[in-house]
Design a protein around this motif. Sequence first.
Motif, short mmCIF file in Angstrom:
data_model
loop_
_atom_site.label_atom_id
_atom_site.label_comp_id
_atom_site.label_asym_id
_atom_site.label_seq_id
_atom_site.Cartn_x
_atom_site.Cartn_y
_atom_site.Cartn_z
N MET A 1 -4.33 73.23 -43.85
CA MET A 1 -2.96 73.09 -44.38
C MET A 1 -2.43 72.22 -43.73
SD MET A 1 0.02 75.98 -44.83
CE MET A 1 1.67 75.54 -45.28
N LYS A 2 -1.75 71.14 -44.00
CA LYS A 2 -1.12 70.13 -43.49
C LYS A 2 0.38 70.57 -42.78
CE LYS A 2 0.27 65.08 -43.80
NZ LYS A 2 0.55 64.07 -44.86
N THR A 3 0.51 70.24 -41.61
CA THR A 3 1.78 70.56 -40.97
C THR A 3 2.53 69.26 -40.70
OG1 THR A 3 0.87 70.51 -38.73
CG2 THR A 3 0.83 72.69 -39.97
N THR A 4 3.90 69.41 -40.61
CA THR A 4 4.86 68.40 -40.38
C THR A 4 5.23 68.13 -38.90
OG1 THR A 4 5.58 68.28 -42.59
CG2 THR A 4 7.04 67.09 -41.18
N THR A 5 5.20 67.22 -38.31
CA THR A 5 5.48 67.08 -36.90
C THR A 5 6.75 66.61 -36.70
OG1 THR A 5 3.13 66.85 -36.37
CG2 THR A 5 4.61 66.22 -34.59
N LYS A 6 7.58 67.24 -35.96
CA LYS A 6 8.92 66.47 -35.70
C LYS A 6 9.08 65.16 -34.71
CE LYS A 6 11.70 70.69 -36.25
NZ LYS A 6 12.78 71.75 -35.42
N ASN A 7 9.81 64.12 -35.27
CA ASN A 7 9.94 63.19 -34.13
C ASN A 7 10.56 63.67 -32.90
OD1 ASN A 7 8.91 61.37 -36.28
ND2 ASN A 7 11.02 61.04 -37.04
N GLN A 8 9.96 63.36 -31.88
CA GLN A 8 10.42 63.54 -30.62
C GLN A 8 11.67 62.85 -30.27
OE1 GLN A 8 9.49 66.45 -28.83
NE2 GLN A 8 8.31 66.71 -30.67
N THR A 9 12.73 63.08 -31.01
CA THR A 9 13.93 62.26 -30.91
C THR A 9 15.11 62.85 -31.10
OG1 THR A 9 14.96 60.21 -31.51
CG2 THR A 9 14.17 61.37 -33.18
N ILE A 10 16.45 62.53 -30.84
CA ILE A 10 17.49 63.15 -31.32
C ILE A 10 18.20 62.84 -32.63
CG2 ILE A 10 19.95 63.43 -30.34
CD1 ILE A 10 19.10 63.10 -27.56
N GLY A 11 18.72 63.97 -33.13
CA GLY A 11 19.33 63.49 -34.60
C GLY A 11 20.83 63.80 -34.29
N CYS A 12 21.72 63.24 -34.78
CA CYS A 12 23.28 63.27 -34.54
C CYS A 12 24.01 63.34 -36.15
CB CYS A 12 23.66 62.36 -33.61
SG CYS A 12 25.54 62.57 -33.30
N LEU A 13 24.50 64.63 -36.38
CA LEU A 13 25.16 64.62 -37.64
C LEU A 13 26.53 64.45 -37.38
CD1 LEU A 13 24.98 65.39 -40.78
CD2 LEU A 13 25.33 67.75 -39.83
N CYS A 14 27.03 63.70 -38.04
CA CYS A 14 28.46 63.39 -37.81
C CYS A 14 29.51 63.88 -39.36
CB CYS A 14 28.68 61.78 -37.67
SG CYS A 14 27.91 61.25 -36.17
N LEU A 15 30.24 64.66 -39.30
CA LEU A 15 30.97 65.16 -40.47
C LEU A 15 32.42 64.66 -40.43
CD1 LEU A 15 29.42 68.66 -40.44
CD2 LEU A 15 28.63 67.03 -41.92
N HIS A 16 32.70 64.19 -41.66
CA HIS A 16 34.15 63.60 -41.73
C HIS A 16 35.02 64.80 -42.05
CE1 HIS A 16 34.33 63.35 -45.88
NE2 HIS A 16 33.00 62.88 -45.96
N GLY A 17 36.45 64.38 -42.42
CA GLY A 17 37.41 65.20 -42.68
C GLY A 17 37.75 65.43 -44.26
N PHE A 18 38.65 66.25 -44.70
CA PHE A 18 39.28 66.48 -45.86
C PHE A 18 39.93 65.20 -46.28
CE2 PHE A 18 43.04 68.09 -48.18
CZ PHE A 18 42.38 68.42 -49.34
N THR A 19 39.86 64.91 -47.41
CA THR A 19 40.26 63.60 -48.12
C THR A 19 39.82 62.24 -47.28
OG1 THR A 19 42.20 63.60 -47.04
CG2 THR A 19 42.16 64.88 -49.11
N GLY A 20 38.74 62.44 -46.43
CA GLY A 20 38.37 61.40 -45.66
C GLY A 20 37.04 60.73 -46.11
N SER A 21 36.51 59.88 -45.23
CA SER A 21 35.25 59.57 -45.08
C SER A 21 34.43 59.23 -44.02
CB SER A 21 35.28 58.40 -46.03
OG SER A 21 35.73 57.19 -45.18
#
Length: 248
Positions: A1-21
């Motif tokens: 079974m093939k497994t997926t290896t995560k990249n050894q890096t940082i992921g940064c999720l940026c979430l905007h606000g209401f009526t914004g972008s």
Amino acid sequence: MKTTTKNQTIGCLCLHGFTGSPWEIEPIAENLRASTDWMVETPVLPGHAYGSFSIQNRVSYITWIHAADRAAKRLAAACSTLYVIGFSMGGLLACYVAARYRVERLVLIGTPMEYINPVQFLKDTLLVAIGRARGSLHPWYGVAAEKLRTPGWALREFQQAARVLRPFVGKVSCPVFIGQGEKDGLVPVRSAARIYKTVQSPVKQFVIYKSGKHFLFHGPHLHETVKDVRLFLTAKQINSENLMRTIE
């Protein structure tokens, strides 16, 4: 079974606000893209559009939560470390993500545990009105005009979102940075103070920007805010003591 290896890096999720972008958090997102090798994601929430300050299509608040969850799930699957930045309503969504996924560091800017600072909101409204009467529009006139046209159904969806998401603030246990403009007319300082007291994080920083309004990443404290957030996220070790300070 093939497994997926995560990249050894940082992921940064940026979430905007209401009526914004993503424009609302673009300065810090672009700074991190230029200075790190992180995967920095700035999704547009359903019903919103880049560069706009209004709701484009009728949607339910549930779609905003699902969109934030899906984005976090994708980034967490791709990266070994997950950071999240949330602006305004995006801060509440960020708390939801931090409660559901292993988020290592969390940044909350102008997050509405409470909303509308009536005194400052009135001052800002008067400035815009006076400028219009004199024929010299206030720089934020266009933003204010669009936001004032927000339909009632959208405001009700926001209120529903806030009601559902606020309990997740108390479930945050990772290191957290809380940034708040003292002259924010939409989110009062007491909202940030309430978040500071509510999160369960053993490491938390709370910074008040004296001249800051709601759009901290686009106001007089732009450079200080970007610098503070970048240092919080990139520091090898965060001060283990709780830190509260005010930037003049």
